[in-house]
Scaffold this motif. Sequence first.
Motif, PDB file in Angstrom:
ATOM      1  N   GLN A 271       0.830  -1.203   0.000  1.00  0.00           N
ATOM      2  CA  GLN A 271       0.000   0.000   0.000  1.00  0.00           C
ATOM      3  C   GLN A 271       0.871   1.262   0.000  1.00  0.00           C
ATOM      4  OE1 GLN A 271      -3.182   0.578  -0.299  1.00  0.00           O
ATOM      5  NE2 GLN A 271      -4.154  -1.414  -0.051  1.00  0.00           N
ATOM      6  N   LEU A 272       2.027   1.183  -0.605  1.00  0.00           N
ATOM      7  CA  LEU A 272       2.946   2.320  -0.599  1.00  0.00           C
ATOM      8  C   LEU A 272       2.481   3.426  -1.535  1.00  0.00           C
ATOM      9  CD1 LEU A 272       6.349   0.401  -0.690  1.00  0.00           C
ATOM     10  CD2 LEU A 272       5.359   1.619   1.265  1.00  0.00           C
ATOM     11  N   ARG A 273       2.656   4.659  -1.084  1.00  0.00           N
ATOM     12  CA  ARG A 273       2.395   5.832  -1.931  1.00  0.00           C
ATOM     13  C   ARG A 273       3.727   6.442  -2.399  1.00  0.00           C
ATOM     14  NH1 ARG A 273      -1.661   2.953  -1.097  1.00  0.00           N
ATOM     15  NH2 ARG A 273      -3.393   3.701   0.193  1.00  0.00           N
ATOM     16  N   ILE A 274       4.696   6.482  -1.480  1.00  0.00           N
ATOM     17  CA  ILE A 274       6.066   6.894  -1.785  1.00  0.00           C
ATOM     18  C   ILE A 274       6.989   5.774  -1.329  1.00  0.00           C
ATOM     19  CG2 ILE A 274       7.849   8.659  -1.478  1.00  0.00           C
ATOM     20  CD1 ILE A 274       5.344   9.804  -2.688  1.00  0.00           C
ATOM     21  N   ALA A 275       8.007   5.462  -2.120  1.00  0.00           N
ATOM     22  CA  ALA A 275       8.981   4.444  -1.748  1.00  0.00           C
ATOM     23  C   ALA A 275      10.375   5.050  -1.775  1.00  0.00           C
ATOM     24  CB  ALA A 275       8.911   3.255  -2.698  1.00  0.00           C
TER      25      ALA A 275
ATOM     26  N   TRP B 167      -1.369   1.066  -5.603  1.00  0.00           N
ATOM     27  CA  TRP B 167      -1.278   2.441  -6.111  1.00  0.00           C
ATOM     28  C   TRP B 167       0.038   2.587  -6.880  1.00  0.00           C
ATOM     29  CZ3 TRP B 167      -4.212   6.666  -6.680  1.00  0.00           C
ATOM     30  CH2 TRP B 167      -3.592   7.887  -6.906  1.00  0.00           C
ATOM     31  N   PRO B 168       0.047   3.310  -8.001  1.00  0.00           N
ATOM     32  CA  PRO B 168       1.284   3.503  -8.767  1.00  0.00           C
ATOM     33  C   PRO B 168       2.222   4.492  -8.074  1.00  0.00           C
ATOM     34  CG  PRO B 168      -0.495   4.724  -9.802  1.00  0.00           C
ATOM     35  CD  PRO B 168      -1.123   3.935  -8.679  1.00  0.00           C
ATOM     36  N   LEU B 169       3.012   3.972  -7.185  1.00  0.00           N
ATOM     37  CA  LEU B 169       3.838   4.782  -6.288  1.00  0.00           C
ATOM     38  C   LEU B 169       4.914   5.591  -7.002  1.00  0.00           C
ATOM     39  CD1 LEU B 169       6.767   3.191  -6.085  1.00  0.00           C
ATOM     40  CD2 LEU B 169       5.426   1.609  -4.701  1.00  0.00           C
ATOM     41  N   LEU B 170       5.491   6.515  -6.262  1.00  0.00           N
ATOM     42  CA  LEU B 170       6.633   7.314  -6.708  1.00  0.00           C
ATOM     43  C   LEU B 170       7.847   6.839  -5.924  1.00  0.00           C
ATOM     44  CD1 LEU B 170       7.615   9.890  -8.329  1.00  0.00           C
ATOM     45  CD2 LEU B 170       7.143  11.171  -6.229  1.00  0.00           C
ATOM     46  N   LEU B 171       8.916   6.445  -6.620  1.00  0.00           N
ATOM     47  CA  LEU B 171      10.126   5.959  -5.952  1.00  0.00           C
ATOM     48  C   LEU B 171      11.194   7.044  -5.944  1.00  0.00           C
ATOM     49  CD1 LEU B 171      11.799   2.561  -5.926  1.00  0.00           C
ATOM     50  CD2 LEU B 171      13.196   4.475  -6.725  1.00  0.00           C
ATOM     51  N   ASP B 172      11.861   7.181  -4.806  1.00  0.00           N
ATOM     52  CA  ASP B 172      12.943   8.148  -4.632  1.00  0.00           C
ATOM     53  C   ASP B 172      14.244   7.399  -4.348  1.00  0.00           C
ATOM     54  OD1 ASP B 172      14.601  10.282  -4.072  1.00  0.00           O
ATOM     55  OD2 ASP B 172      13.530  10.939  -2.273  1.00  0.00           O
ATOM     56  N   LEU B 173      15.156   7.436  -5.310  1.00  0.00           N
ATOM     57  CA  LEU B 173      16.515   6.938  -5.100  1.00  0.00           C
ATOM     58  C   LEU B 173      17.342   8.112  -4.611  1.00  0.00           C
ATOM     59  CD1 LEU B 173      18.976   4.987  -5.485  1.00  0.00           C
ATOM     60  CD2 LEU B 173      19.085   5.824  -7.849  1.00  0.00           C
TER      61      LEU B 173
ATOM     62  N   MET C 127       2.150  14.209  -4.659  1.00  0.00           N
ATOM     63  CA  MET C 127       1.613  12.874  -4.911  1.00  0.00           C
ATOM     64  C   MET C 127       0.667  12.436  -3.793  1.00  0.00           C
ATOM     65  SD  MET C 127       1.551   9.735  -6.329  1.00  0.00           S
ATOM     66  CE  MET C 127       3.009   9.353  -7.315  1.00  0.00           C
ATOM     67  N   VAL C 128       1.133  12.468  -2.540  1.00  0.00           N
ATOM     68  CA  VAL C 128       0.311  11.908  -1.460  1.00  0.00           C
ATOM     69  C   VAL C 128      -0.881  12.788  -1.111  1.00  0.00           C
ATOM     70  CG1 VAL C 128       2.204  10.585  -0.484  1.00  0.00           C
ATOM     71  CG2 VAL C 128       1.796  12.891   0.331  1.00  0.00           C
ATOM     72  N   LEU C 129      -0.836  14.056  -1.485  1.00  0.00           N
ATOM     73  CA  LEU C 129      -1.959  14.956  -1.207  1.00  0.00           C
ATOM     74  C   LEU C 129      -2.916  15.080  -2.394  1.00  0.00           C
ATOM     75  CD1 LEU C 129      -0.021  17.832   0.616  1.00  0.00           C
ATOM     76  CD2 LEU C 129      -1.377  15.994   1.655  1.00  0.00           C
ATOM     77  N   SER C 130      -2.650  14.304  -3.459  1.00  0.00           N
ATOM     78  CA  SER C 130      -3.450  14.436  -4.687  1.00  0.00           C
ATOM     79  C   SER C 130      -4.841  13.857  -4.559  1.00  0.00           C
ATOM     80  CB  SER C 130      -2.726  13.761  -5.857  1.00  0.00           C
ATOM     81  OG  SER C 130      -2.592  12.355  -5.631  1.00  0.00           O
TER      82      SER C 130
ATOM     83  N   THR D 226      -8.351   9.648  -0.941  1.00  0.00           N
ATOM     84  CA  THR D 226      -8.453   8.190  -0.805  1.00  0.00           C
ATOM     85  C   THR D 226      -7.109   7.534  -0.494  1.00  0.00           C
ATOM     86  OG1 THR D 226      -8.094   7.812  -3.174  1.00  0.00           O
ATOM     87  CG2 THR D 226     -10.362   8.129  -2.441  1.00  0.00           C
ATOM     88  N   LEU D 227      -6.016   8.281  -0.624  1.00  0.00           N
ATOM     89  CA  LEU D 227      -4.710   7.671  -0.423  1.00  0.00           C
ATOM     90  C   LEU D 227      -4.416   7.320   1.028  1.00  0.00           C
ATOM     91  CD1 LEU D 227      -2.410   9.538  -2.978  1.00  0.00           C
ATOM     92  CD2 LEU D 227      -3.624   7.373  -3.190  1.00  0.00           C
TER      93      LEU D 227
END
Length: 346
Positions: A160-164, A217-223, A257-260, A263-264
């Motif tokens: 259930q990740l929104r940001i990774a 959810w199609p998460l956003l990944l941060d490297l 992203m997470v405030l869009s 439902t998130l």
Amino acid sequence: MIHMHLEGLKADTQSDVAWHLEVTNSLKVLLNLPSKAMVPQNFSRVGSTQANRVLASLEIVECVGNVLHPIVVSESAPASRDFDFSQYANENAGTLDLLMHHQGELIKFGVKFGRDAFTMFDLHDYKNPFPIVHDGQEYHGGLDGGVAPHGLSITSAANQLRIAYKHKQSRAQKQRYREHHGDMVQGQKSAGALPYSGSEKGQSVIATLGAYAYNAWPLLLDLTDGEVHHLIMIRNDELISWDNLTPQQAYAKQSEMVLSSATLVDRRLKMTSIPDDLQRPLKKLRELQVDCGLLEQLNGIVPDLPCEERLAASYELISMWAHLQPINLPPPLQKFIRDDSAPCAH
């Protein structure tokens, strides 16, 4: 591996031998496993060339986010701080502190944590939440952490990740750590910042594909190394990456992203309840999941049975799975299941 399920099976008739071969070959097709055993590859061992080939095979094109969708931060946006990853001996040692840094920066941009909101989850000890298989190669790995709805267990949060977050110390940070601890090699060249290339890119792309294969959810990944940020997400058939972002740009995009959508924060969010355009990459990458339920049962039950019982037990397990859930069985297995014509064990 699959050929081991029936290894040692003593078939006394020609039909038993034929069934043995049909089942072995069909399971290889059914589970999308290679004809010859291949060692699962860790996400961290995947280079950019290999990742590019996987994307091309999946017909996912790479797009440059800084060109197509540049991240412009307003003058009124809060300032963001770097994180000094060089004070730690390795990534694992500093992961929890860096996750708390992420949380603090996101709070500045209006993201709430706690009840009825989000939690920053430490996932670096959750070793293999996203096993995937593509073109006969299995990939194993996970993430260092992520933002998910509050109240979930680690196992459920991973889906259930929104940001990774994928943490990687840069060569410069490793060098600074060695300098500060008297372990500097004389004459060693100065190292650079964290790049979005080579193994850094490869492992991030494969980790993104793995996470999309299982997430709702199609998460956003941060490297990130705490100083430089590279963001990745998939929309439709495009993998969009923003490289070499400042912390302020990165956290502004993550908070957006997470405030869009309200439902998130739903910890029971289902893929089928999100807009169709957001479902598309998730549905596409669901095909990469490792279907291990039948495999686990065959591995766990059949080898402990007497040789003369293994054939019939294998047939019964395959038949049960075929009737309990929709499995796209190869033709040989369809025939045996439909006709109930498995040979008897002797």
